[in-house]
Design an enzyme around this catalytic site. Structure first.
Site, PDB file in Angstrom:
ATOM      1  N   GLU A 200      -3.961  -6.342   2.733  1.00 29.25           N
ATOM      2  CA  GLU A 200      -2.612  -5.914   2.749  1.00 29.25           C
ATOM      3  C   GLU A 200      -1.824  -5.114   4.084  1.00 29.25           C
ATOM      4  OE1 GLU A 200      -2.008  -2.346  -0.364  1.00 29.25           O
ATOM      5  OE2 GLU A 200      -1.599  -3.634  -1.657  1.00 29.25           O
ATOM      6  N   ARG A 292      -4.139   6.485 -17.912  1.00 28.12           N
ATOM      7  CA  ARG A 292      -5.176   7.259 -18.884  1.00 28.12           C
ATOM      8  C   ARG A 292      -4.149   8.664 -18.867  1.00 28.12           C
ATOM      9  NH1 ARG A 292      -6.982   6.889 -13.645  1.00 28.12           N
ATOM     10  NH2 ARG A 292      -6.498   9.068 -12.706  1.00 28.12           N
TER      11      ARG A 292
HETATM   12  C1  MV4 Z   1      -3.139   1.880   1.159  1.00 26.86           C
HETATM   13  C2  MV4 Z   1      -3.394   2.718   1.768  1.00 26.86           C
HETATM   14  C3  MV4 Z   1      -2.303   2.669   3.531  1.00 26.86           C
HETATM   15  N1  MV4 Z   1      -1.706   1.477   3.676  1.00 26.86           N
HETATM   16  N2  MV4 Z   1      -2.377   0.969   1.495  1.00 26.86           N
HETATM   17  C4  MV4 Z   1      -5.796   5.080  -0.880  1.00 26.86           C
HETATM   18  C5  MV4 Z   1      -6.146   5.345  -3.180  1.00 26.86           C
HETATM   19  C6  MV4 Z   1      -5.571   3.688  -3.257  1.00 26.86           C
HETATM   20  N3  MV4 Z   1      -4.781   4.571  -4.600  1.00 26.86           N
HETATM   21  C7  MV4 Z   1      -4.633   2.409  -2.310  1.00 26.86           C
HETATM   22  N4  MV4 Z   1      -5.384   4.027  -0.916  1.00 26.86           N
HETATM   23  C8  MV4 Z   1      -4.224   3.917  -0.213  1.00 26.86           C
HETATM   24  N5  MV4 Z   1      -3.971   2.743   0.024  1.00 26.86           N
HETATM   25  C9  MV4 Z   1      -1.744   0.437   2.176  1.00 26.86           C
HETATM   26  N6  MV4 Z   1      -1.127  -0.777   1.973  1.00 26.86           N
HETATM   27  C10 MV4 Z   1      -4.082   4.152   2.230  1.00 26.86           C
HETATM   28  C11 MV4 Z   1      -4.174   4.876   0.758  1.00 26.86           C
HETATM   29  C12 MV4 Z   1      -4.581   5.513   1.524  1.00 26.86           C
HETATM   30  C13 MV4 Z   1      -4.685   7.096   0.638  1.00 26.86           C
HETATM   31  C14 MV4 Z   1      -3.527   6.650  -0.783  1.00 26.86           C
HETATM   32  C15 MV4 Z   1      -3.239   7.711  -1.407  1.00 26.86           C
HETATM   33  C16 MV4 Z   1      -3.565   9.029  -0.710  1.00 26.86           C
HETATM   34  C17 MV4 Z   1      -4.744   9.144  -0.089  1.00 26.86           C
HETATM   35  C18 MV4 Z   1      -4.870   8.570   0.262  1.00 26.86           C
HETATM   36  C19 MV4 Z   1      -6.160   8.830   1.514  1.00 26.86           C
HETATM   37  C20 MV4 Z   1      -6.795   7.367   2.219  1.00 26.86           C
HETATM   38  C21 MV4 Z   1      -6.162   6.469   2.115  1.00 26.86           C
END
Ligand code: MV4
Length: 460
Positions: A200, A292
């Site tokens: 992504e 959940r």
């Molecule tokens: C991401 C992102 C940035 N760009 N995807 C972390 C948990 C999972 N739900 C997906 N996550 C992320 N995906 C893209 N394309 C950054 C994160 C992420 C993050 C997301 C939500 C809350 C905290 C986070 C901490 C680091 C990275």
């Protein structure tokens, strides 16, 4: 309605489920490991069964032992809570084949949303925006390189079996993608016995905003608005609030409708959460779906007045959702601070042990969901959450002020807790403005003189 429910969990969520069952006049069975013999969920349930030694693999994650407990006590339904087997499609399947209602979605729904690449594809087909990325799984770095080139760097490599932040790797250029791809595959294979990954575009400094959705077995599906969950560290949420200080009424309606549309595409039933990332410029993308009840469900309960756990049980018993979308109203603001047995000054180092004194705050708008009492020993085997402090107010400033007072009032002795972290966060000007993103905790600790250097390093 059910005759008896087995609560396949421990800690505060076990108490939460027992209380909901009490209200519905359903007797309960608690299960416990040898480390939880003196836990409140054991005392508050009508019956209890020891299911094994402390290690989760030998107790709360042990399917056969849970099913045996359900059989000998003659329950007709099983509530999995969160964590442990709550999103284990195999467990949901075994429950059904043994004649027990799994209080949650079907195994097919759990499996579909548990595969992040399938979830992404499903949501895109349903018209829900997803982050630009690869069209499905990528078998090799040679396949990944042109995809990354087209997306533009930075990109993020994600394990399709991952979720909740596990099995991800960011690449800022071609060299890092070449180096990281194989490592990501190997990590995914080791962690999930499935090394499949996809790509992504990496969104820098996003906000994490999630929508609570709920479906019944009669085709009704509603959303209950959003929770702002950007205050987290190592993918462990620390503070959640509802509504998000960032969303307008129109955005709430628009994204809420998309969340419902996505859930409808898989005929979703029971409680679910659609996670979105919000970009700095206001664009938003579906991330993953949690199948959940979540830790942070109380903030949604506070602003909607709906009991989500009671609703889960009612819907699992075949009843109709207690509200239509038009009947959902949001009122006021709620914030939740997770009180963990951790020392934030040393990288949130776990601090298990005996709680020698426990005073929980009260007063208007204060709710404490906790299984802890003076004399309780926090075992080292499970997550470190000792309770959730939830403050409600007519608006965000009132909720925040009540939270500050409650944090000041609360007394926990014998262990370190995250209370001082929450006090630091609430005093922060950016937090008070609602100017949050997923890097908030990291930047907060950078300027905190009480945080040790090694603690900050661990926190990163
Ligand atoms: C991401 C992102 C940035 N760009 N995807 C972390 C948990 C999972 N739900 C997906 N996550 C992320 N995906 C893209 N394309 C950054 C994160 C992420 C993050 C997301 C939500 C809350 C905290 C986070 C901490 C680091 C990275």
């Amino acid at each position: 309605m059910f005759r008896k429910v087995l609560v396949a969990n421990r800690g505060e969520i076990a108490l939460r489920v027992i209380r909901a069952c009490r209200e519905l006049r359903i007797p309960t069975v608690a299960v416990f490991s040898e480390a939880d013999r003196d836990s409140l969920h054991v005392r508050l349930a009508d019956e209890s069964v020891c299911i094994g030694p402390p290690a989760p693999a030998q107790s709360y994650n042990h399917v056969a032992r849970l099913i045996s407990a359900a059989e000998v006590t003659g329950v007709d339904a099983i509530h999995p809570g969160y964590g442990f087997l709550a999103e284990n499609a195999h467990f949901a399947e075994v429950c059904a084949s043994c004649g027990f209602v799994f209080i949650g979605p079907t195994p097919e729904m759990i499996r579909k949303m548990g595969d992040k690449s399938v979830a992404r594809h499903t949501m895109r087909e349903a018209g829900v925006p997803v982050v630009p990325g690869s069209d499905g799984l990528l078998g090799s770095v040679e396949e990944a390189l042109p995809v990354a080139e087209a997306l533009g760097y930075p990109v993020i490599i994600k394990a399709t079996a991952g979720g909740g932040g596990r099995g991800m790797r960011v690449a800022w250029d071609q060299k890092q993608l070449r180096a990281g791809f194989g490592i990501a595959q190997a990590e995914a294979g080791a962690a999930f016995s499935n090394n499949a990954v996809y790509l992504e575009k990496y969104i820098e400094r996003p906000r994490h905003i999630e929508f609570q959705i709920f479906g019944d077995t009669h085709g009704h599906l509603i959303h209950l608005g959003e929770r702002e969950c950007s205050v987290q560290r190592n993918h462990q949420k620390l503070i959640e609030e509802a509504p998000s200080p960032f969303l307008s009424v129109e955005q709430r309606r628009a994204v809420g409708e998309l969340a419902v549309r996505g859930a409808r595409a898989i005929g979703y039933v029971n409680a679910g959460t659609m996670e979105f990332l919000f970009d700095q410029d206001g664009s938003y993308y579906f991330m993953e779906m949690n199948t959940r009840i979540q830790v942070e469900h109380p903030v949604t309960e506070e602003v909607t007045g709906l009991d989500l756990v009671k609703e889960q049980i009612r819907v699992a018993a075949g009843e109709v959702l207690s509200r239509t979308q038009d009947e959902v109203e949001w009122r006021g603001h709620a914030i939740e601070c997770r009180i963990n047995a951790e020392d934030y000054r040393h990288g949130f180092r776990p601090s298990p042990g005996a709680i020698t004194y426990w005073y929980k705050p009260g007063g208007p708008g204060i709710r404490v969901d906790s299984h802890v009492y003076a004399g309780y020993v926090v075992p080292p085997y499970y997550d470190s959450m000792v309770g959730k402090l939830i403050a409600y107010g007519k608006d965000r400033p009132e909720a925040l002020r009540r939270m500050e007072i409650a944090l000041e009032e609360m007394i926990v002795e014998g262990i370190q807790t995250t209370i001082p972290f929450h006090q630091l966060a609430l005093r922060d000007a950016r937090f008070q403005r609602g100017d949050l993103d997923t890097h908030f905790v990291e930047s907060l600790l950078k300027t905190d003189p009480a945080s040790s250097a090694e603690g900050r390093a661990v926190a990163r």
